[in-house]
Write a protein that holds these residues in place. Structure first.
Motif, PDB file in Angstrom:
ATOM      1  N   UNK B 164       0.830  -1.207   0.000  1.00 24.15           N
ATOM      2  CA  UNK B 164       0.000   0.000   0.000  1.00 24.15           C
ATOM      3  C   UNK B 164       0.865   1.258   0.000  1.00 24.15           C
ATOM      4  N   UNK B 165       1.978   1.228   0.743  1.00 26.64           N
ATOM      5  CA  UNK B 165       2.823   2.415   0.844  1.00 26.64           C
ATOM      6  C   UNK B 165       3.499   2.709  -0.489  1.00 26.64           C
ATOM      7  N   UNK B 166       4.018   1.672  -1.132  1.00 24.58           N
ATOM      8  CA  UNK B 166       4.720   1.894  -2.404  1.00 24.58           C
ATOM      9  C   UNK B 166       3.776   2.437  -3.467  1.00 24.58           C
ATOM     10  N   UNK B 167       2.652   1.736  -3.664  1.00 22.37           N
ATOM     11  CA  UNK B 167       1.732   2.202  -4.698  1.00 22.37           C
ATOM     12  C   UNK B 167       1.130   3.532  -4.271  1.00 22.37           C
ATOM     13  N   UNK B 168       0.980   3.728  -2.972  1.00 16.99           N
ATOM     14  CA  UNK B 168       0.395   4.954  -2.448  1.00 16.99           C
ATOM     15  C   UNK B 168       1.247   6.158  -2.755  1.00 16.99           C
ATOM     16  N   UNK B 169       2.532   6.041  -2.516  1.00 11.79           N
ATOM     17  CA  UNK B 169       3.434   7.165  -2.763  1.00 11.79           C
ATOM     18  C   UNK B 169       3.390   7.547  -4.244  1.00 11.79           C
ATOM     19  N   UNK B 170       3.396   6.525  -5.097  1.00 10.78           N
ATOM     20  CA  UNK B 170       3.393   6.788  -6.536  1.00 10.78           C
ATOM     21  C   UNK B 170       2.132   7.540  -6.943  1.00 10.78           C
ATOM     22  N   UNK B 171       0.988   7.078  -6.412  1.00 11.86           N
ATOM     23  CA  UNK B 171      -0.269   7.725  -6.805  1.00 11.86           C
ATOM     24  C   UNK B 171      -0.389   9.107  -6.189  1.00 11.86           C
ATOM     25  N   UNK B 172       0.002   9.197  -4.918  1.00  8.89           N
ATOM     26  CA  UNK B 172      -0.226  10.454  -4.200  1.00  8.89           C
ATOM     27  C   UNK B 172       0.563  11.602  -4.821  1.00  8.89           C
ATOM     28  N   UNK B 173       1.799  11.341  -5.214  1.00  5.14           N
ATOM     29  CA  UNK B 173       2.530  12.503  -5.730  1.00  5.14           C
ATOM     30  C   UNK B 173       1.987  12.958  -7.066  1.00  5.14           C
ATOM     31  N   UNK B 174       1.417  12.019  -7.821  1.00  4.86           N
ATOM     32  CA  UNK B 174       0.771  12.433  -9.071  1.00  4.86           C
ATOM     33  C   UNK B 174      -0.462  13.284  -8.785  1.00  4.86           C
ATOM     34  N   UNK B 175      -1.230  12.861  -7.785  1.00  4.91           N
ATOM     35  CA  UNK B 175      -2.464  13.603  -7.497  1.00  4.91           C
ATOM     36  C   UNK B 175      -2.155  14.959  -6.861  1.00  4.91           C
ATOM     37  N   UNK B 176      -1.087  15.005  -6.066  1.00  2.90           N
ATOM     38  CA  UNK B 176      -0.707  16.288  -5.456  1.00  2.90           C
ATOM     39  C   UNK B 176      -0.429  17.318  -6.553  1.00  2.90           C
ATOM     40  N   UNK B 177       0.205  16.892  -7.627  1.00  2.00           N
ATOM     41  CA  UNK B 177       0.479  17.833  -8.718  1.00  2.00           C
ATOM     42  C   UNK B 177      -0.817  18.378  -9.303  1.00  2.00           C
ATOM     43  N   UNK B 178      -1.812  17.518  -9.432  1.00  2.00           N
ATOM     44  CA  UNK B 178      -3.096  17.979  -9.977  1.00  2.00           C
ATOM     45  C   UNK B 178      -3.727  18.994  -9.031  1.00  2.00           C
ATOM     46  N   UNK B 179      -3.683  18.671  -7.736  1.00  2.00           N
ATOM     47  CA  UNK B 179      -4.256  19.577  -6.743  1.00  2.00           C
ATOM     48  C   UNK B 179      -3.558  20.929  -6.789  1.00  2.00           C
ATOM     49  N   UNK B 180      -2.245  20.902  -6.958  1.00  2.00           N
ATOM     50  CA  UNK B 180      -1.479  22.152  -6.998  1.00  2.00           C
ATOM     51  C   UNK B 180      -1.796  22.942  -8.269  1.00  2.00           C
ATOM     52  N   UNK B 181      -1.917  22.205  -9.358  1.00  4.23           N
ATOM     53  CA  UNK B 181      -2.222  22.842 -10.631  1.00  4.23           C
ATOM     54  C   UNK B 181      -3.576  23.543 -10.562  1.00  4.23           C
ATOM     55  N   UNK B 182      -4.541  22.918  -9.875  1.00  2.11           N
ATOM     56  CA  UNK B 182      -5.902  23.455  -9.847  1.00  2.11           C
ATOM     57  C   UNK B 182      -6.080  24.559  -8.823  1.00  2.11           C
ATOM     58  N   UNK B 183      -5.360  24.499  -7.727  1.00  2.00           N
ATOM     59  CA  UNK B 183      -5.754  25.443  -6.682  1.00  2.00           C
ATOM     60  C   UNK B 183      -4.680  25.882  -5.717  1.00  2.00           C
ATOM     61  N   UNK B 184      -3.406  25.757  -6.071  1.00  2.00           N
ATOM     62  CA  UNK B 184      -2.354  26.246  -5.185  1.00  2.00           C
ATOM     63  C   UNK B 184      -1.455  27.178  -5.967  1.00  2.00           C
ATOM     64  N   UNK B 185      -0.733  28.025  -5.252  1.00  2.00           N
ATOM     65  CA  UNK B 185       0.116  28.990  -5.962  1.00  2.00           C
ATOM     66  C   UNK B 185       1.591  28.686  -5.750  1.00  2.00           C
TER      67      UNK B 185
END
Lengths: 241, 235
Positions: B164-185
């Protein structure tokens, strides 16, 4: 008296598949007394131990511990059931009540396990793991030790060794013990009293006290005692009920 | 290494601004790192990854354990899990931003919610396979709840937790980029959006490469030593 068992009924399944296992089974156990419960495989011996250990509360009747608010149990299961990811010593230390470390250490020395205290269960032989499981059960300063066919899967020589180790441990830390077995030899070698189960549903068909001078003698006299027990049972203690 | 070589050759053959050479990307990475922008954005993103990862792992493990142990809970939550599992990450993020505003906690929680169900499902499989014999041993020897969790239950879940941790890290950092792209500066996702608008592929790849290096470092520096440690009892 440390334990009173009075089970009116214990069964498994429901409706048409309902299967009574134990019925009207009552006995008691004194301090430092070893009682052997003997019966054929599948007669509900392990079920009885699970009821006493509090692992199964679904039965009619009661199991009481006169004078003990929270009885402490040592249990020797059919398999060692050590935690494979903890060392031998950690396996003991995890269940020890405070202040028992010294006694546990002495027990490990006595059973020849001390040099292996830092080994993981997978690194030692199965025989040693069994010894460790026995040590654990006696090390917790138990009010009662429950033994579930501890030598069932061993050949004759190793079973004899196991009985000797159990006896050695009990002599080092005498305590009440309930030994469940299908082998009269286990009972003859260790017990003060033998309860014979018959069924189904299982109940106590005979209660055979062992004379004080015949208890826990050498292996040869245990064999003779087992033979005479077998003869006594065949003569009618069970069928005559 | 072979991949870098292939990249270098292909880029030189193509000779296009849209596919910079590996050496150019590495040089840009060093330049951006020296200016401080890369490290700042990478640091911000890593903090978000760490926070989301921690929330998703802790809550997901607790939920998965509960679902694996109690069947009635599993039945009650099963359809919820399927909904969450199949919810597109983008939809969840947009909904969270709309409902709770464009702020840091929302961003982190939105990412965690994307990972939580798959952690729970993985751990649930592990919890269903718990050794009953050892649980009975713990009960009859009166080990406390915490001690049982730590010494009996969690060691049995280790392989599932690592998965869970390995696949989690891979997915989470991809999603963090989307979150940043949409609503962070700030953060890597924000930077990439900027460079996307400028068609600055070299910088985009430099950021990507930097992140891959970080993830590889986590694999070698954290997961593998940790795994060796918890598996020390295996022969």
């Amino acid at each position: 008296m440390i334990l009173e068992v009075a089970i009116r009924h214990k069964g498994f399944g429901a409706g048409k598949a309902a299967r009574p296992v134990l019925a009207d089974l009552a006995f008691s156990l004194g301090a430092n007394e070893i009682v052997a419960v003997v019966g054929p495989s599948g007669c509900g011996k392990t079920t009885l131990l699970r009821l006493i250990a509090g692992l199964d509360a679904a039965f009619e009747g009661h199991i009481t511990w006169p004078g003990l608010a929270r009885p402490r149990l040592g249990v020797v299961f059919q398999e060692p059931r050590l935690l494979p990811w903890r060392t031998l010593w950690e396996n003991l230390a995890l269940v020890l009540p405070p202040g028992q470390e010294g006694a546990a250490e002495a027990l490990l020395h006595r059973l020849g396990l001390w040099p292996h205290r830092d080994a993981y269960p997978g690194q030692i032989s199965l025989g040693m793991a069994r010894r460790a499981a026995i040590a654990r059960a006696f090390a917790v300063a138990p009010d009662l030790v429950l033994l579930d066919e501890p030598f069932a899967s061993l050949d004759a020589a190793n079973a004899a060794l196991g009985r000797a180790i159990l006896l050695e441990t009990w002599c080092a830390r005498p305590t009440a013990a309930l030994l469940v077995t299908h082998d009269l030899l286990d009972a003859a070698a260790l017990a003060d009293r033998v309860l014979i189960l018959a069924g189904p549903p299982s109940r106590i068909a005979a209660e055979i006290p062992i004379a004080p001078d015949q208890r826990r003698n050498d292996a040869a006299s245990a064999e003779r005692l087992a033979t005479s027990l077998r003869a006594a049972i065949a003569k009618g203690a069970i069928s005559g009920s | 290494m072979g991949f870098l070589l292939l990249w270098e050759v292909a880029a030189r053959l193509a000779g296009s601004r849209l596919l910079p050479t590996a050496s150019a990307v590495v040089a840009m990475m060093a330049h951006e790192a020296a200016s401080g922008d890369l490290l700042f954005n990478l640091g911000i993103t890593l903090l978000r990854v760490a926070a989301s990862f921690a929330i998703a792992m802790v809550l997901g493990t607790a939920l998965g354990l509960a679902l694996g142990v109690w069947r009635w809970l599993d039945l009650a939550f099963d359809s919820w899990l399927i909904v969450l599992l199949n919810m597109p990450a983008l939809v969840l993020i947009v909904l969270m931003y709309v409902w709770f505003g464009l702020n840091e906690p929302t961003a982190v929680i939105a990412v965690a919610l994307n990972k939580l169900p798959s952690t729970a499902v993985t751990v649930r499989e592990g919890a269903r396979a718990l050794d009953r014999g050892l649980m009975e041993m713990a009960r009859s020897y009166r080990m406390g709840r915490l001690a049982t969790l730590r010494h009996v239950v969690l060691p049995q879940l280790h392989p599932y937790l690592f998965a869970a941790a390995r696949s989690g890290l891979a997915i989470i950092w991809k999603i963090v980029l989307v979150v940043e792209l949409l609503g962070r500066s700030n953060g890597v996702g924000f930077a990439i959006e900027e460079y996307f608008q400028l068609f600055d592929v070299t910088r985009i790849l430099a950021y990507t490469l930097a992140f891959i290096l970080v993830v590889q470092a986590i694999e070698w520096g954290l997961w593998q030593p940790l795994e060796r440690h918890v598996n020390r009892w295996r022969r």
